[in-house]
Design a protein around this motif. Structure first.
Motif, mmCIF file in Angstrom:
data_model
loop_
_atom_site.group_PDB
_atom_site.id
_atom_site.type_symbol
_atom_site.label_atom_id
_atom_site.label_comp_id
_atom_site.label_asym_id
_atom_site.label_seq_id
_atom_site.Cartn_x
_atom_site.Cartn_y
_atom_site.Cartn_z
ATOM 1 N N ALA A 474 71.988 31.839 39.484
ATOM 2 C CA ALA A 474 70.532 31.708 39.656
ATOM 3 C C ALA A 474 69.804 31.795 38.322
ATOM 4 O O ALA A 474 70.083 32.680 37.502
ATOM 5 C CB ALA A 474 70.024 32.789 40.598
ATOM 6 N N GLU A 475 68.844 30.898 38.102
ATOM 7 C CA GLU A 475 68.065 30.924 36.858
ATOM 8 C C GLU A 475 67.304 32.236 36.726
ATOM 9 O O GLU A 475 67.098 32.738 35.620
ATOM 10 C CB GLU A 475 67.107 29.744 36.807
ATOM 11 C CG GLU A 475 66.361 29.647 35.483
ATOM 12 C CD GLU A 475 65.442 28.438 35.406
ATOM 13 O OE1 GLU A 475 64.973 28.135 34.288
ATOM 14 O OE2 GLU A 475 65.196 27.806 36.458
ATOM 15 N N GLU A 476 66.879 32.798 37.845
ATOM 16 C CA GLU A 476 66.143 34.056 37.831
ATOM 17 C C GLU A 476 66.963 35.174 37.187
ATOM 18 O O GLU A 476 66.419 36.031 36.485
ATOM 19 C CB GLU A 476 65.752 34.440 39.259
ATOM 20 C CG GLU A 476 65.104 35.807 39.396
ATOM 21 C CD GLU A 476 63.786 35.935 38.637
ATOM 22 O OE1 GLU A 476 63.371 37.075 38.369
ATOM 23 O OE2 GLU A 476 63.162 34.890 38.315
ATOM 24 N N THR A 477 68.271 35.162 37.414
ATOM 25 C CA THR A 477 69.153 36.168 36.805
ATOM 26 C C THR A 477 69.091 36.071 35.288
ATOM 27 O O THR A 477 69.022 37.087 34.583
ATOM 28 C CB THR A 477 70.598 35.972 37.295
ATOM 29 O OG1 THR A 477 70.620 36.064 38.727
ATOM 30 C CG2 THR A 477 71.529 37.006 36.713
ATOM 31 N N PHE A 478 69.099 34.864 34.781
ATOM 32 C CA PHE A 478 68.979 34.617 33.343
ATOM 33 C C PHE A 478 67.610 35.057 32.819
ATOM 34 O O PHE A 478 67.508 35.777 31.816
ATOM 35 C CB PHE A 478 69.210 33.130 33.080
ATOM 36 C CG PHE A 478 68.798 32.648 31.725
ATOM 37 C CD1 PHE A 478 69.537 32.959 30.602
ATOM 38 C CD2 PHE A 478 67.665 31.852 31.568
ATOM 39 C CE1 PHE A 478 69.155 32.510 29.339
ATOM 40 C CE2 PHE A 478 67.277 31.391 30.325
ATOM 41 C CZ PHE A 478 68.029 31.719 29.206
ATOM 42 N N LEU A 479 66.543 34.662 33.507
ATOM 43 C CA LEU A 479 65.186 34.962 33.038
ATOM 44 C C LEU A 479 64.906 36.465 33.043
ATOM 45 O O LEU A 479 64.185 36.963 32.170
ATOM 46 C CB LEU A 479 64.159 34.231 33.902
ATOM 47 C CG LEU A 479 64.179 32.705 33.802
ATOM 48 C CD1 LEU A 479 63.201 32.095 34.788
ATOM 49 C CD2 LEU A 479 63.869 32.249 32.375
ATOM 50 N N ARG A 480 65.477 37.180 33.997
ATOM 51 C CA ARG A 480 65.291 38.638 34.039
ATOM 52 C C ARG A 480 65.936 39.321 32.831
ATOM 53 O O ARG A 480 65.589 40.459 32.497
ATOM 54 C CB ARG A 480 65.916 39.202 35.319
ATOM 55 C CG ARG A 480 65.118 38.934 36.583
ATOM 56 C CD ARG A 480 65.866 39.461 37.798
ATOM 57 N NE ARG A 480 66.114 40.903 37.677
ATOM 58 C CZ ARG A 480 67.044 41.553 38.374
ATOM 59 N NH1 ARG A 480 67.827 40.895 39.215
ATOM 60 N NH2 ARG A 480 67.197 42.856 38.219
ATOM 61 N N SER A 481 66.864 38.642 32.179
ATOM 62 C CA SER A 481 67.618 39.245 31.074
ATOM 63 C C SER A 481 66.950 39.065 29.721
ATOM 64 O O SER A 481 67.462 39.560 28.715
ATOM 65 C CB SER A 481 69.029 38.643 31.039
ATOM 66 O OG SER A 481 69.711 38.872 32.255
ATOM 67 N N ARG A 482 65.835 38.364 29.678
ATOM 68 C CA ARG A 482 65.145 38.151 28.401
ATOM 69 C C ARG A 482 64.417 39.413 27.956
ATOM 70 O O ARG A 482 63.895 40.177 28.765
ATOM 71 C CB ARG A 482 64.151 36.993 28.513
ATOM 72 C CG ARG A 482 64.824 35.641 28.423
ATOM 73 C CD ARG A 482 63.847 34.517 28.260
ATOM 74 N NE ARG A 482 64.551 33.311 27.831
ATOM 75 C CZ ARG A 482 64.058 32.088 27.923
ATOM 76 N NH1 ARG A 482 62.848 31.898 28.435
ATOM 77 N NH2 ARG A 482 64.748 31.054 27.502
ATOM 78 N N LEU A 483 64.370 39.602 26.650
ATOM 79 C CA LEU A 483 63.679 40.761 26.085
ATOM 80 C C LEU A 483 62.170 40.650 26.291
ATOM 81 O O LEU A 483 61.600 39.555 26.265
ATOM 82 C CB LEU A 483 63.968 40.878 24.590
ATOM 83 C CG LEU A 483 65.414 41.122 24.160
ATOM 84 C CD1 LEU A 483 65.471 41.370 22.652
ATOM 85 C CD2 LEU A 483 66.055 42.274 24.899
#
Length: 605
Positions: A474-483
């Motif tokens: 899920a793209e959301e998983t990636f976006l949640r990981s941004r600083l």
């Protein structure tokens, strides 16, 4: 004999070199030409041809016995891992000729992931944050793998084109701009490379030659072929890759992923061959390079000298240090953490890096490691957080989510006071609260399902945690990981940043150098989780007190020898750092003091 693979410009032409020892026929297919080109094969299985009128941007594929594929040594895959390879130019206007990297013992490393480090998610985004890193005191960044992988988001360990730069990160040009600018700002750059396996999607290596061997199995399937038939050419493939990153891209070193899965029983191990080749490159360029291994074996051969049978790599990650600190701060005991959690483990890690130095591991059910005596402290890279230890948790929690504000400062103090090369994980310096999760963007539905199920199985030791399982696809998983770069708006996050910055400044000023000799006495109370350390130097002495307990502890200040008192260097629980106390500028020898919970203090004669 070393051979350069892939397309490369020589004199007035472009040479294409492909290793395919079993192929009956190889052809170069140019997208803008209907006429295939047939190279000639030599005795080692290399097919080579030099063509004129080839321009950068030319798209091509390699046809192997009638089937066409991207080039395994492709320098660029602009349209994805299954599409055409691209000829590129190595030209770039470098202006870092005067650059000299820091000495190894001076390194302060900062690990980052290109896609989640900045809002832009590319190399230019990193470049824009170089002033932040310089202000913090970082002099070396370590970039997680950037070799071309499927899709636009990935940790990087699913790369399938080791010579090609990930397009979604900005490609070759942005990468060179970043390194050039980092050097101008006094920051070295190390690249994380993966030589122990290839990712599953877009991996065509086995269709060209015996890059893999059935002799060994790894967590990713068949092992890379480093010691079976035709392994000389496989070794050459990866050695040429290393030399490309160091030579053409001006990286200052490489972090070698999980070298314990580089299985090689030959007389000269691949890592030693790699070390030889890099030292030859040093002689050619006049530059110093760092090869730093990730290894879970506590095997001194990785970093020991050639004369002692070692591979002479410059350094290695030391998980024992992380595990010792993490378990004392969090009380976690699942999985491999079950081998730690005692103060004696931390004492040993502080003294010699390896906790498991030939002793039995209950978790592994076998004896692990060997004595590292005589190895210099700068040979060991230590951390209190990294991508593995954060991202391989089901919910990707950072230390800031797991322990108190005071315990975070204690962890930072331990890291930067230690005699080893410290490494921070991106966002650690301002107590980032966003998680760092595992994420991918595969195109194969069956592979996506396999990854999702596989990650769940990997969490068998950590599934006691509550919460929904983050979907890696899920793209959301990636976006949640941004600083979140608004950290200065939070007074506690801003305080942590100032605290890290001050500790790094002290370290650069050699405030803790007495620990480098690792000649010190430790008085430790396992029951109280209290440690008192005093160096044994003939001149100046250092005193370090660490309280892992969540309650205050009375400590007795040691005798000073010739000096009347101990002078303060830093105390993590001081009001200056939003702690509960004001600490005296000096302690009288053999006086008593109440050390606050989860804190560290350092005094000096």
């Amino acid at each position: 004999m070393e051979r350069i693979l892939g397309p490369h410009f020589i004199n007035d032409g472009c040479s294409f070199t492909v290793w395919a020892p079993f192929a009956e026929k190889i052809r170069i297919l140019l997208k803008n030409s209907e006429k295939p080109i047939t190279p000639e094969m030599d005795k080692a299985g290399y097919w080579e041809v030099t063509l004129k009128n080839i321009e950068p941007g030319t798209l091509y594929k390699i046809e192997v016995d009638g089937e066409s594929y991207p080039d395994p040594a492709s320098r660029s895959q602009p349209h994805g891992v299954h599409s055409w390879s691209e000829v590129v130019s190595e030209e770039f206007s470098w202006d870092d000729e005067s650059w000299i990297p820091p000495k190894q013992e001076q390194l302060i490393i900062y690990e980052l992931h290109t896609g989640t480090f900045s809002t832009e998610g590319n190399f230019s985004g990193i470049q824009k944050k170089l002033d932040h890193l310089k202000e913090l005191g970082i002099n070396c960044i370590e970039i997680m793998p950037i070799a071309r992988f499927p899709g636009n988001r990935n940790w990087g360990y699913d790369g399938v084109y080791p010579f090609a730069v990930q397009e979604s990160y900005g490609g070759r040009g942005q990468l060179k701009e970043l390194i050039n600018e980092a050097h101008k700002k006094g920051i070295a750059v190390i690249l994380d490379v993966v030589y122990n396996h290839m990712g599953p999607e877009g991996n065509y290596l086995s269709l060209f030659g015996p890059y893999f061997t059935s002799k060994y199995e790894t967590p990713w399937g068949q092992a890379m072929n480093f010691d079976d038939e035709y392994s000389d050419e496989v070794c050459n493939f990866f050695i040429q890759n290393a030399k490309m990153w160091l030579g053409e891209f001006h990286f200052d070193g490489l972090r070698l992923d999980a070298v314990h899965e580089i299985i090689d029983s030959s007389a000269i191990h691949f890592l030693r061959q790699l070390s030889y080749s890099v030292k030859e490159l040093e002689r050619d360029t006049g530059k110093k390079y760092f090869l730093i291994a990730e290894s879970d074996r506590n095997d001194r051969r990785t970093i020991d000298n050639y004369s002692n049978g070692g591979y002479a790599l410059e350094g290695q990650w030391t998980d024992d240090f992380h595990h010792s600190v993490h378990t004392l701060l969090t009380s976690e005991k699942d999985g491999y953490y079950s081998d730690f959690g005692k103060l004696w483990c931390f004492n040993k890690a502080l003294k010699q890096a390896f906790v498991y130095d030939g002793i039995y591991s209950e978790h592994r059910k076998r004896t692990v490691g060997i004595d590292p005596e005589g190895l210099a402290p700068e040979k060991f890279v230590v951390c209190v957080q990294n991508h593995d230890q954060v991202g391989n948790r089901m919910l990707g929690e950072r230390l800031s989510d797991l322990v108190s504000f005071e315990a975070q400062k204690l962890a930072a103090g331990i890291l930067l006071v230690s005699p080893y090369v410290p490494m921070l994980f991106m966002g650690e310096e301002f107590a980032e609260s966003n998680p760092f999760l595992y994420f991918v963007s595969h195109g194969d539905k069956e592979l996506i399902r396999a990854v999702q199920e596989g990650r769940k199985r990997e969490f068998k030791y950590f599934l006691k945690q509550e919460g929904d399982f983050p979907d890696p696809q899920a793209e959301e998983t990636f976006l949640r990981s941004r600083l979140n770069w608004n950290f200065k708006e939070d007074p506690f996050k801003a305080c942590i940043f100032e605290y890290y910055m001050y500790l790094i400044k002290l370290r650069k000023e050699a405030a803790f150098k007495e620990l480098n000799a690792r000649n010190f006495n430790i008085e430790a109370s396992e029951d109280r989780k209290l440690l008192n350390l005093t160096t044994n130097g003939p001149d100046k002495k250092l005193y370090v007190a660490i309280n892992f307990e969540r309650t205050p502890q009375t400590i007795k200040i040691p005798a000073t020898g010739n000096s009347a008192s101990w002078k303060k260097i830093i105390a993590s629980a001081e009001k200056k750092w939003k702690g509960p106390l004001s600490f005296p500028d000096a302690f009288k020898a053999e006086s008593h003091f109440e050390l606050p919970p989860t804190s560290i203090l350092v005094y000096k004669t």
